[in-house]
Scaffold this active site. Structure first.
Site, PDB file in Angstrom:
ATOM      1  N   ASN A  35       0.872  -1.173   0.000  1.00 11.29           N
ATOM      2  CA  ASN A  35       0.000   0.000   0.000  1.00 11.29           C
ATOM      3  C   ASN A  35       0.911   1.226   0.000  1.00 11.29           C
ATOM      4  OD1 ASN A  35      -1.830   2.023   0.492  1.00 11.29           O
ATOM      5  ND2 ASN A  35      -2.747   1.077   2.306  1.00 11.29           N
ATOM      6  N   LYS A  89       3.426   0.700   2.965  1.00 11.76           N
ATOM      7  CA  LYS A  89       3.113  -0.340   3.959  1.00 11.76           C
ATOM      8  C   LYS A  89       3.169  -1.687   3.266  1.00 11.76           C
ATOM      9  CE  LYS A  89      -0.332   2.321   6.394  1.00 11.76           C
ATOM     10  NZ  LYS A  89      -1.752   2.509   6.358  1.00 11.76           N
ATOM     11  N   ARG A 106      -2.858  -1.976  -3.230  1.00  8.51           N
ATOM     12  CA  ARG A 106      -4.085  -1.249  -2.896  1.00  8.51           C
ATOM     13  C   ARG A 106      -4.168   0.023  -3.734  1.00  8.51           C
ATOM     14  NH1 ARG A 106      -5.423   3.515   0.813  1.00  8.51           N
ATOM     15  NH2 ARG A 106      -7.654   3.540   0.405  1.00  8.51           N
ATOM     16  N   HIS A 116     -13.235   3.202   0.554  1.00  7.60           N
ATOM     17  CA  HIS A 116     -13.126   2.234   1.666  1.00  7.60           C
ATOM     18  C   HIS A 116     -13.804   0.910   1.304  1.00  7.60           C
ATOM     19  CE1 HIS A 116     -12.967   5.661   4.898  1.00  7.60           C
ATOM     20  NE2 HIS A 116     -11.749   5.343   4.509  1.00  7.60           N
ATOM     21  N   HIS A 132     -17.563   2.302   8.749  1.00  6.62           N
ATOM     22  CA  HIS A 132     -16.092   2.379   8.848  1.00  6.62           C
ATOM     23  C   HIS A 132     -15.793   3.773   9.396  1.00  6.62           C
ATOM     24  CE1 HIS A 132     -11.890   1.670   7.193  1.00  6.62           C
ATOM     25  NE2 HIS A 132     -11.880   2.952   7.502  1.00  6.62           N
ATOM     26  N   LEU A 133     -15.490   3.824  10.699  1.00  4.68           N
ATOM     27  CA  LEU A 133     -15.291   5.126  11.350  1.00  4.68           C
ATOM     28  C   LEU A 133     -13.848   5.239  11.812  1.00  4.68           C
ATOM     29  CD1 LEU A 133     -18.534   5.031  13.555  1.00  4.68           C
ATOM     30  CD2 LEU A 133     -18.282   5.993  11.255  1.00  4.68           C
ATOM     31  N   GLY A 156     -10.671   8.786   8.325  1.00  6.61           N
ATOM     32  CA  GLY A 156     -11.645   8.968   7.258  1.00  6.61           C
ATOM     33  C   GLY A 156     -12.799   8.031   7.584  1.00  6.61           C
ATOM     34  N   ARG A 209     -11.971  16.366   7.516  1.00  9.29           N
ATOM     35  CA  ARG A 209     -12.850  16.613   6.364  1.00  9.29           C
ATOM     36  C   ARG A 209     -14.260  16.899   6.834  1.00  9.29           C
ATOM     37  NH1 ARG A 209     -11.647  11.101   3.530  1.00  9.29           N
ATOM     38  NH2 ARG A 209      -9.473  11.033   4.141  1.00  9.29           N
ATOM     39  N   ARG A 240      -9.740  10.528  20.150  1.00 15.44           N
ATOM     40  CA  ARG A 240      -9.373  10.338  21.571  1.00 15.44           C
ATOM     41  C   ARG A 240      -9.179  11.671  22.267  1.00 15.44           C
ATOM     42  NH1 ARG A 240      -5.085   5.894  19.814  1.00 15.44           N
ATOM     43  NH2 ARG A 240      -5.067   7.382  18.119  1.00 15.44           N
ATOM     44  N   GLY A 295     -10.670   2.590  13.367  1.00 19.36           N
ATOM     45  CA  GLY A 295     -10.174   3.131  14.641  1.00 19.36           C
ATOM     46  C   GLY A 295     -11.248   3.516  15.638  1.00 19.36           C
ATOM     47  N   GLU A 338     -14.029   0.459  16.093  1.00 21.58           N
ATOM     48  CA  GLU A 338     -13.565  -0.713  16.852  1.00 21.58           C
ATOM     49  C   GLU A 338     -13.252  -0.374  18.300  1.00 21.58           C
ATOM     50  OE1 GLU A 338     -10.243  -2.566  14.731  1.00 21.58           O
ATOM     51  OE2 GLU A 338     -11.311  -2.210  12.862  1.00 21.58           O
ATOM     52  N   ASN A 339     -12.947   0.907  18.564  1.00 21.39           N
ATOM     53  CA  ASN A 339     -12.435   1.256  19.900  1.00 21.39           C
ATOM     54  C   ASN A 339     -13.301   2.173  20.748  1.00 21.39           C
ATOM     55  OD1 ASN A 339      -9.698   0.018  19.818  1.00 21.39           O
ATOM     56  ND2 ASN A 339      -9.559   1.303  17.994  1.00 21.39           N
ATOM     57  N   GLU A 394      -8.264  -4.981   5.495  1.00 24.64           N
ATOM     58  CA  GLU A 394      -8.208  -4.730   4.050  1.00 24.64           C
ATOM     59  C   GLU A 394      -7.073  -5.505   3.399  1.00 24.64           C
ATOM     60  OE1 GLU A 394      -8.990  -0.199   3.454  1.00 24.64           O
ATOM     61  OE2 GLU A 394      -8.509  -0.566   5.545  1.00 24.64           O
TER      62      GLU A 394
HETATM   63  P1  AMP Z   1      -8.052   4.842  11.620  1.00 24.77           P
HETATM   64  O1  AMP Z   1      -8.075   5.898  10.544  1.00 24.77           O
HETATM   65  O2  AMP Z   1      -8.923   3.675  11.340  1.00 24.77           O
HETATM   66  O3  AMP Z   1      -6.662   4.450  12.041  1.00 24.77           O
HETATM   67  O4  AMP Z   1      -8.698   5.535  12.935  1.00 24.77           O
HETATM   68  C1  AMP Z   1      -8.160   6.664  13.537  1.00 24.77           C
HETATM   69  C2  AMP Z   1      -9.179   7.221  14.519  1.00 24.77           C
HETATM   70  O5  AMP Z   1      -9.496   6.201  15.479  1.00 24.77           O
HETATM   71  C3  AMP Z   1      -8.672   8.415  15.309  1.00 24.77           C
HETATM   72  O6  AMP Z   1      -9.679   9.413  15.375  1.00 24.77           O
HETATM   73  C4  AMP Z   1      -8.459   7.852  16.691  1.00 24.77           C
HETATM   74  O7  AMP Z   1      -8.674   8.805  17.692  1.00 24.77           O
HETATM   75  C5  AMP Z   1      -9.512   6.765  16.776  1.00 24.77           C
HETATM   76  N1  AMP Z   1      -9.136   5.793  17.808  1.00 24.77           N
HETATM   77  C6  AMP Z   1      -8.110   4.933  17.783  1.00 24.77           C
HETATM   78  N2  AMP Z   1      -8.048   4.248  18.958  1.00 24.77           N
HETATM   79  C7  AMP Z   1      -9.043   4.709  19.736  1.00 24.77           C
HETATM   80  C8  AMP Z   1      -9.506   4.433  21.063  1.00 24.77           C
HETATM   81  N3  AMP Z   1      -8.896   3.525  21.810  1.00 24.77           N
HETATM   82  N4  AMP Z   1     -10.587   5.104  21.508  1.00 24.77           N
HETATM   83  C9  AMP Z   1     -11.194   6.019  20.738  1.00 24.77           C
HETATM   84  N5  AMP Z   1     -10.807   6.342  19.488  1.00 24.77           N
HETATM   85  C10 AMP Z   1      -9.751   5.699  18.995  1.00 24.77           C
END
Ligand code: AMP
Length: 396
Positions: A7, A14, A90, A179, A205-206, A209, A238, A282, A328, A331-332, A383
């Site tokens: 990628n 990557k 990718r 995505h 997918h949050l 982006g 964005r 976060r 991100g 999932e979190n 992915e």
């Molecule tokens: P990604 O683009 O999928 O890597 O996601 C990045 C986003 O996921 C960022 O806004 C991070 O703040 C959020 N994120 C990652 N880990 C956590 C977490 N443990 N709790 C809340 N948001 C998170």
């Protein structure tokens, strides 16, 4: 069969090496600061990470370094480059012609070069990465996997914009969606969990982006991103969807060029623009917890827009069997998941608050309340695996 997944970004590359017989990731890593100086981080399961400064004048130097590490006596995982059966790349954009993953020959490469105008950020580095890999590994097939191809079955009514039709014919201005590889992976996983390949699934997918996609019978029927990844829900920097007239109005009142207005909406808006704190969810959650009103508002706007899109897709599909959170934030961030699913019990969406709070981060979880009509899942996206799988299927 061993497949290398690449990628390439403008200054990064990557990689992941998969053993498709065991579904294992043998090694993965990241080359950074390509064209500046160069750092490589190389990881193998159960072993110490290797990090080193290496001069990367271009993508070719980076991929050469990756191959020498993969075959290194101490840090490597294969004896020879010949063990790599194929390479999966990718691509964010496959335009109107590359509607499925494809082996990339001269014709395909020429087409990808012809559409960089549709994809000025991701297209050129992905092409540089492909060319570098082809030069260094000329004897294997190189496969392109396109984020847009998951949306190639959408109805015209879902992808044609209500603007003069000639703009689509002359400039290919339409909704493409992005995505797609991530949505395809998690939607397929959800269908498997439901035991129903024809299920109606909404995948959120949050991440930095963000996009939301509606899938029926394994095919995407609608998605929130459009001509570019700027459309849809608010993201890190964005804006997501706004009244298009806001753009021309900002240009007039602030005296901005088209490029400056574009930068404002792409790099200074979204969660960062509203909160004034950060683009990282976060940081915004921390600030909101301390009572920062704009940070709280940024999160409320995010949740409001996600709900709005989920609701519209339920109407479009005449129901939903599962809602999936991934990437991100998905999932979190337990709070965002809880806030999105709040007050949707009329639609059959109800989550188990305790399971949602306690499910381990980054693992697959069914967070639905007992007896809820609609299943709600957290599914970590992958992915790279999807790219490896398509590459295997097209080359074995
Ligand atoms: P990604 O683009 O999928 O890597 O996601 C990045 C986003 O996921 C960022 O806004 C991070 O703040 C959020 N994120 C990652 N880990 C956590 C977490 N443990 N709790 C809340 N948001 C998170």
């Amino acid at each position: 069969m061993k497949i290398l997944v690449v990628n390439a970004g403008s200054s990064s590359l990557k990689y992941q090496l998969f053993d498709m017989d065991t579904n294992e990731v043998l090694a993965k890593g990241l080359c950074e600061r390509i064209g500046i100086d160069g750092i490589i981080t190389h990881k193998r399961p159960g072993k110490d990470d290797h990090k080193a400064n290496v001069d990367f004048p271009d993508h070719k130097a980076a991929i050469e370094c990756v191959l020498s590490l993969l075959t290194d006596k101490e840090k490597g995982v294969i004896a020879s480059v010949d063990e790599i059966a194929a390479v999966g790349h990718r691509f964010a954009h496959g335009g109107e012609k590359l509607k499925k993953s494809a082996v990339l020959g001269d014709q395909e490469l020429e087409y990808l070069e012809s559409i960089v105008g549709l994809n000025p950020l991701h297209g050129p580095p992905a092409i540089s990465g492909l060319k570098a890999c082809k030069e260094v590994m000329p004897n294997v097939k190189h496969v392109g996997v396109f984020d847009t191809s998951y949306y190639s079955n959408m109805e015209e009514s879902a992808y044609i914009y209500p603007i003069p039709y000639e703009l689509y014919e002359e400039y290919q201005i339409r909704r493409y969606g992005f995505h797609g590889t991530s949505h395809r992976f998690v939607a397929a996983k959800a269908a498997e969990l439901l035991g129903d390949p024809n299920a109606k699934i909404i995948t959120c997918h949050l991440g930095n982006g963000s996009s939301i996609t509606a899938t029926v019978n394994g095919k995407a029927v609608d998605t929130s991103m459009g001509f570019t990844p700027q459309d849809g829900v608010p993201m890190g920097t964005r804006s997501g969807a706004i009244d298009p007239t806001v753009v021309t109005y900002i240009q007039k009142v602030k005296g901005l060029t088209a490029e400056q207005a574009d930068a404002l909406l792409n790099k200074e808006s979204g969660l960062l623009g509203v909160s004034g704190v950060s683009s990282d969810c976060r940081d915004i959650c921390d600030e909101a917890a301390k009572g920062n009103k704009r940070a709280k508002l940024a999160l409320e706007i995010l949740v409001h827009n996600i709900k709005k899109i989920i609701g519209s897709y339920i109407a479009e599909m005449n129901g939903v069997d599962a809602i999936v959170f991934t990437a991100g934030i998905g999932e979190n961030d337990r709070q965002i998941r809880a806030d999105v699913c709040k007050d949707m019990n009329w639609l059959g969406v109800e989550i188990d608050e305790e399971v949602n709070k306690t499910c381990p981060r980054g693992t697959l979880a069914d967070i639905s309340a007992k007896g809820a009509k609609v299943k709600t899942y957290v599914i970590p996206t992958n992915e790279e695996y999807m790219i490896a799988l398509d590459t295997q299927n097209l080359t074995k």
